[in-house]
Design a protein around this motif. Structure first.
Motif, PDB file in Angstrom:
ATOM      1  N   SER A  30      40.922  42.364  32.421  1.00  0.00           N
ATOM      2  CA  SER A  30      40.503  41.387  33.428  1.00  0.00           C
ATOM      3  C   SER A  30      39.956  42.087  34.665  1.00  0.00           C
ATOM      4  CB  SER A  30      41.682  40.491  33.797  1.00  0.00           C
ATOM      5  OG  SER A  30      41.276  39.486  34.704  1.00  0.00           O
ATOM      6  N   GLN A  31      40.642  43.124  35.119  1.00  0.00           N
ATOM      7  CA  GLN A  31      40.173  43.856  36.299  1.00  0.00           C
ATOM      8  C   GLN A  31      38.836  44.549  36.056  1.00  0.00           C
ATOM      9  OE1 GLN A  31      42.912  46.218  38.791  1.00  0.00           O
ATOM     10  NE2 GLN A  31      44.524  45.602  37.365  1.00  0.00           N
TER      11      GLN A  31
ATOM     12  N   ALA B 144      36.549  43.951  33.762  1.00  0.00           N
ATOM     13  CA  ALA B 144      35.465  43.000  33.535  1.00  0.00           C
ATOM     14  C   ALA B 144      35.031  42.354  34.851  1.00  0.00           C
ATOM     15  CB  ALA B 144      35.894  41.936  32.530  1.00  0.00           C
ATOM     16  N   LYS B 145      36.001  41.983  35.672  1.00  0.00           N
ATOM     17  CA  LYS B 145      35.684  41.375  36.961  1.00  0.00           C
ATOM     18  C   LYS B 145      34.927  42.351  37.851  1.00  0.00           C
ATOM     19  CE  LYS B 145      35.854  37.966  39.874  1.00  0.00           C
ATOM     20  NZ  LYS B 145      35.115  36.716  39.593  1.00  0.00           N
ATOM     21  N   ASN B 146      35.350  43.599  37.889  1.00  0.00           N
ATOM     22  CA  ASN B 146      34.657  44.625  38.677  1.00  0.00           C
ATOM     23  C   ASN B 146      33.233  44.849  38.189  1.00  0.00           C
ATOM     24  OD1 ASN B 146      36.976  44.936  40.164  1.00  0.00           O
ATOM     25  ND2 ASN B 146      37.565  46.906  39.261  1.00  0.00           N
ATOM     26  N   TYR B 147      33.007  44.557  36.898  1.00  0.00           N
ATOM     27  CA  TYR B 147      31.684  44.767  36.295  1.00  0.00           C
ATOM     28  C   TYR B 147      30.775  43.555  36.471  1.00  0.00           C
ATOM     29  CZ  TYR B 147      28.537  47.163  33.017  1.00  0.00           C
ATOM     30  OH  TYR B 147      27.479  47.822  32.443  1.00  0.00           O
ATOM     31  N   GLY B 148      31.302  42.495  37.064  1.00  0.00           N
ATOM     32  CA  GLY B 148      30.470  41.331  37.375  1.00  0.00           C
ATOM     33  C   GLY B 148      30.543  40.182  36.398  1.00  0.00           C
ATOM     34  N   LEU B 149      31.619  40.097  35.609  1.00  0.00           N
ATOM     35  CA  LEU B 149      31.771  38.994  34.659  1.00  0.00           C
ATOM     36  C   LEU B 149      32.662  37.898  35.235  1.00  0.00           C
ATOM     37  CD1 LEU B 149      31.039  41.555  32.780  1.00  0.00           C
ATOM     38  CD2 LEU B 149      32.012  40.161  30.943  1.00  0.00           C
TER      39      LEU B 149
ATOM     40  N   VAL C 221      41.209  50.153  40.926  1.00  0.00           N
ATOM     41  CA  VAL C 221      41.894  49.578  39.778  1.00  0.00           C
ATOM     42  C   VAL C 221      43.394  49.736  39.996  1.00  0.00           C
ATOM     43  CG1 VAL C 221      42.337  49.774  37.299  1.00  0.00           C
ATOM     44  CG2 VAL C 221      40.010  50.050  38.166  1.00  0.00           C
ATOM     45  N   LYS C 222      44.135  48.682  39.743  1.00  0.00           N
ATOM     46  CA  LYS C 222      45.585  48.717  39.927  1.00  0.00           C
ATOM     47  C   LYS C 222      46.263  48.601  38.570  1.00  0.00           C
ATOM     48  CE  LYS C 222      45.219  46.629  44.513  1.00  0.00           C
ATOM     49  NZ  LYS C 222      45.274  47.943  45.177  1.00  0.00           N
ATOM     50  N   LEU C 223      47.070  49.592  38.246  1.00  0.00           N
ATOM     51  CA  LEU C 223      47.798  49.570  36.992  1.00  0.00           C
ATOM     52  C   LEU C 223      48.995  48.637  37.092  1.00  0.00           C
ATOM     53  CD1 LEU C 223      47.938  53.357  36.052  1.00  0.00           C
ATOM     54  CD2 LEU C 223      46.389  51.629  35.148  1.00  0.00           C
TER      55      LEU C 223
ATOM     56  N   LEU D  99      47.866  35.980  36.859  1.00  0.00           N
ATOM     57  CA  LEU D  99      46.554  36.251  36.285  1.00  0.00           C
ATOM     58  C   LEU D  99      45.436  36.056  37.301  1.00  0.00           C
ATOM     59  CD1 LEU D  99      47.010  34.640  32.757  1.00  0.00           C
ATOM     60  CD2 LEU D  99      46.915  37.072  33.317  1.00  0.00           C
ATOM     61  N   LEU D 100      45.569  35.042  38.141  1.00  0.00           N
ATOM     62  CA  LEU D 100      44.548  34.799  39.167  1.00  0.00           C
ATOM     63  C   LEU D 100      44.510  35.940  40.172  1.00  0.00           C
ATOM     64  CD1 LEU D 100      45.127  30.986  39.780  1.00  0.00           C
ATOM     65  CD2 LEU D 100      43.156  32.037  38.638  1.00  0.00           C
ATOM     66  N   LYS D 101      45.659  36.429  40.571  1.00  0.00           N
ATOM     67  CA  LYS D 101      45.716  37.551  41.511  1.00  0.00           C
ATOM     68  C   LYS D 101      45.196  38.838  40.877  1.00  0.00           C
ATOM     69  CE  LYS D 101      49.510  35.845  44.391  1.00  0.00           C
ATOM     70  NZ  LYS D 101      50.921  36.048  44.834  1.00  0.00           N
ATOM     71  N   ASN D 102      45.253  38.898  39.556  1.00  0.00           N
ATOM     72  CA  ASN D 102      44.794  40.100  38.850  1.00  0.00           C
ATOM     73  C   ASN D 102      43.288  40.104  38.612  1.00  0.00           C
ATOM     74  OD1 ASN D 102      45.579  42.567  37.264  1.00  0.00           O
ATOM     75  ND2 ASN D 102      44.656  41.391  35.607  1.00  0.00           N
ATOM     76  N   GLY D 103      42.605  39.006  38.954  1.00  0.00           N
ATOM     77  CA  GLY D 103      41.152  38.997  38.823  1.00  0.00           C
ATOM     78  C   GLY D 103      40.568  37.892  37.984  1.00  0.00           C
ATOM     79  N   ALA D 104      41.413  37.129  37.273  1.00  0.00           N
ATOM     80  CA  ALA D 104      40.888  36.039  36.454  1.00  0.00           C
ATOM     81  C   ALA D 104      40.317  34.930  37.334  1.00  0.00           C
ATOM     82  CB  ALA D 104      41.977  35.472  35.551  1.00  0.00           C
ATOM     83  N   ASP D 105      39.186  34.375  36.917  1.00  0.00           N
ATOM     84  CA  ASP D 105      38.588  33.239  37.626  1.00  0.00           C
ATOM     85  C   ASP D 105      39.210  31.923  37.186  1.00  0.00           C
ATOM     86  OD1 ASP D 105      36.162  34.508  39.119  1.00  0.00           O
ATOM     87  OD2 ASP D 105      36.054  35.327  37.093  1.00  0.00           O
ATOM     88  N   HIS D 106      39.614  31.857  35.915  1.00  0.00           N
ATOM     89  CA  HIS D 106      40.237  30.661  35.360  1.00  0.00           C
ATOM     90  C   HIS D 106      41.406  31.101  34.477  1.00  0.00           C
ATOM     91  CE1 HIS D 106      36.644  28.334  36.519  1.00  0.00           C
ATOM     92  NE2 HIS D 106      35.951  29.352  36.032  1.00  0.00           N
ATOM     93  N   VAL D 107      42.433  30.284  34.427  1.00  0.00           N
ATOM     94  CA  VAL D 107      43.581  30.531  33.552  1.00  0.00           C
ATOM     95  C   VAL D 107      43.769  29.322  32.639  1.00  0.00           C
ATOM     96  CG1 VAL D 107      46.068  30.906  33.433  1.00  0.00           C
ATOM     97  CG2 VAL D 107      44.718  32.039  35.209  1.00  0.00           C
ATOM     98  N   VAL D 108      43.945  29.574  31.364  1.00  0.00           N
ATOM     99  CA  VAL D 108      44.169  28.523  30.373  1.00  0.00           C
ATOM    100  C   VAL D 108      45.549  28.730  29.758  1.00  0.00           C
ATOM    101  CG1 VAL D 108      43.453  27.650  28.114  1.00  0.00           C
ATOM    102  CG2 VAL D 108      41.731  28.169  29.848  1.00  0.00           C
ATOM    103  N   ILE D 109      46.351  27.670  29.740  1.00  0.00           N
ATOM    104  CA  ILE D 109      47.659  27.732  29.097  1.00  0.00           C
ATOM    105  C   ILE D 109      47.452  27.596  27.588  1.00  0.00           C
ATOM    106  CG2 ILE D 109      49.972  26.769  29.000  1.00  0.00           C
ATOM    107  CD1 ILE D 109      49.123  28.005  31.711  1.00  0.00           C
TER     108      ILE D 109
END
Length: 322
Positions: free
Chosen positions: A160-161, A163-168, A289-291, A183-193
């Motif tokens: 997620s990180q 891909a987000k850094n790469y512009g997705l 990038v944060k591990l 997940l949102l704090k980690n870079g996801a734009d949307h979260v699906v259960i």
């Protein structure tokens, strides 16, 4: 030296820490003083007896980081920091669950870093898997949409990180609503259960479907993941969190949507270059990038670490330091 030895397939209690002589390297092999290693789902499957051809007793561990102790060829100097992964480690020959390991020279990736060993131990296979899946298999491009099925796994969190850094635009799944904020704090734009059938939920976010899917749950979710993809898109099956190797009664014309591609990534077949690994380490050092490390154990706690991995409750990469 101390080594964690799997005496026979079965539960975590079958991994026994014992004293062994430090092995000597032969031509083409190098003695490594292991400093840390990450735990991987494939090791869990090997422990359970689900990896064909593995003979016991065996020291598991498909990756490790450490320092060169002895290279008979002189190519690697004593003290050089190296990472190693796959290539038969922990399956065809003894792997990283030990204070010392003798490994084939071609598996070693030299690197430079002042990061703590527990951070470095989380990296080799996780980075290779994520970078290889995104760039070599999926060939992601800025502006695309990426669905990560299994978003709270250590692979999913790093993917997620990157891909987000790469512009997705990133959509990540979780089975627990309590992990949505993570997940949102980690870079996801949307979260699906994820209830096992998410294609309609994905279409409500992007009506045409996503461009790419990183499938980490495995064969049990693959058909539904393929249905989330727009024509011309690609899915990469990389993980097997569900611990299922195959699809029963696979009929390609029925199973796969038209004009949707399916590929896989296996770092044992295609490796990301040492240059990219060093760049990744540099990004972690800079904070780009944060591990996400779940728990850190000692070698003597290896059975406990395996129990945590099997419970899927670590919340990040499990690392063992020696």
């Amino acid at each position: 030296m101390k080594a964690a030895v799997l005496k026979q397939a079965g539960g975590p209690e079958n991994i026994v820490v014992e004293d062994r002589a430090i092995p000597a390297p032969s031509e083409g092999w190098v003695l490594i003083k292991v400093k840390a290693f990450g735990l991987n789902r494939s090791e869990l499957m090997t422990r359970k007896g689900l990896s064909p051809g593995v003979k016991f007793p065996r020291v598991l561990g498909i990756e490790c980081v450490g320092e060169v102790k002895d290279d008979p060829s002189g190519e690697f100097k004593p003290g050089q920091k190296v990472a190693a992964f796959m290539g038969g480690m922990g399956r065809d020959f003894d792997g990283g669950y030990a204070e010392y390991a003798v490994l084939p020279k071609h598996l070693l990736m030299p690197f430079n870093s002042n990061l703590a060993w527990e951070q470095l131990g989380a990296m080799p296979e996780m980075f290779q898997t994520v970078y290889g899946s995104l760039h070599l298999a999926l060939k992601i491009q800025p502006g695309e949409t990426l669905l990560i099925r299994g978003g709270t796994s250590s692979i999913g969190m790093l993917a997620s990180q990157l891909a987000k850094n790469y512009g997705l635009t990133v959509i990540a799944t979780t089975r627990s609503g309590q992990k949505e904020d993570l997940l949102l704090k980690n870079g996801a734009d949307h979260v699906v259960i994820d209830d096992g059938d998410i294609q309609q939920k994905i279409k409500e976010i992007i009506s045409s479907g996503v461009d790419k899917v990183l499938e980490l749950v495995g064969t049990s979710a693959l058909r539904d993941s393929l249905a989330c993809i727009a024509p011309g898109g690609t899915a990469c099956m990389t993980g097997m969190l569900a611990e299922q190797w195959s699809v029963a009664d696979f009929a390609p014309m029925d199973f796969m949507p038209a004009a949707v591609s399916l590929t896989t990534y296996d770092s044992g077949q295609i490796r990301v270059s040492d240059k990219h690994f060093q760049e990744f380490i540099n990004d972690v050092e800079s904070g780009a990038v944060k591990l996400k490390i779940g728990r850190v154990f000692s070698l003597l706690q290896i059975a406990e670490a395996h129990k945590l991995m099997e419970d899927n409750s670590a919340g990040g990469k499990i690392v063992v330091v020696t």
